[in-house]
Structure formats: structure tokens, C-alpha cells
Write a protein that holds these residues in place. Structure first.
Motif, short mmCIF file in Angstrom:
data_model
loop_
_atom_site.label_atom_id
_atom_site.label_comp_id
_atom_site.label_asym_id
_atom_site.label_seq_id
_atom_site.Cartn_x
_atom_site.Cartn_y
_atom_site.Cartn_z
N HIS A 1 -53.57 -43.18 -75.49
CA HIS A 1 -54.21 -42.18 -76.36
C HIS A 1 -55.58 -42.73 -76.74
O HIS A 1 -55.70 -43.81 -77.28
CB HIS A 1 -53.34 -41.95 -77.60
CG HIS A 1 -53.79 -40.83 -78.44
ND1 HIS A 1 -54.18 -41.01 -79.75
CD2 HIS A 1 -53.93 -39.51 -78.19
CE1 HIS A 1 -54.52 -39.84 -80.25
NE2 HIS A 1 -54.39 -38.92 -79.33
N ALA B 1 -49.99 -43.68 -69.92
CA ALA B 1 -51.25 -43.18 -70.47
C ALA B 1 -51.54 -43.85 -71.81
O ALA B 1 -50.62 -44.30 -72.49
CB ALA B 1 -51.20 -41.68 -70.66
N LEU C 1 -56.24 -38.42 -73.33
CA LEU C 1 -55.38 -39.43 -72.73
C LEU C 1 -56.10 -40.07 -71.56
O LEU C 1 -56.70 -39.39 -70.72
CB LEU C 1 -54.08 -38.80 -72.23
CG LEU C 1 -53.18 -38.16 -73.28
CD1 LEU C 1 -51.96 -37.54 -72.62
CD2 LEU C 1 -52.75 -39.18 -74.32
#
Length: 68
Positions: free
Chosen positions: A65, A63, A46
């Protein structure tokens, strides 16, 4: 995605992803420019921009990925 960073009872940094009902510990952390990349115990990475230091916990952040 929104994630919550918090500290476990054992002092480990944890990440909770509400939409996935996923909670994992952080096993590695690295800095790249203005981003902090967290590697979770399940293998996810992340990316979080502009985290303060020291990091007040718990903290809800945005965040991304990271795909390897």
C-alpha cells in the motif's frame, strides 16, 4: 499484503484484498522502474513488483500500500 488481480464481467481489471474483504476496480496504472502502481476506485494506491506482460488473470501477487 496478498491481493488477487482478476477481470470483471465487463472487462475491467479488479483487485481483491482478502484480509480486508475489499474489491475495487483499477482506475489508473503507471510504471515506475520495476514497479507497477495501481490506483483503485477508492483512492488506494498499490505497488506491485515485476508484473509480467501480458498479465495472466486471475493472479495472486504481493502488493504494498503506497501512502501519498
Amino acid at each position: 499484503m496478498k491481493v488477487i488481480l482478476h477481470q470483471s464481467a465487463y472487462g475491467h481489471l479488479m483487485v481483491y484484498v482478502p484480509k480486508k474483504d475489499l474489491e475495487e476496480s483499477v482506475v489508473a496504472k503507471r510504471l515506475e522502474a520495476e514497479q507497477t502502481i495501481f490506483t483503485l476506485a477508492n483512492g488506494w494506491e498499490l505497488s506491485i513488483n515485476n508484473l509480467p506482460d501480458p498479465l495472466p488473470l486471475p493472479k495472486t501477487v504481493e502488493a504494498k500500500h503506497v501512502r501519498p
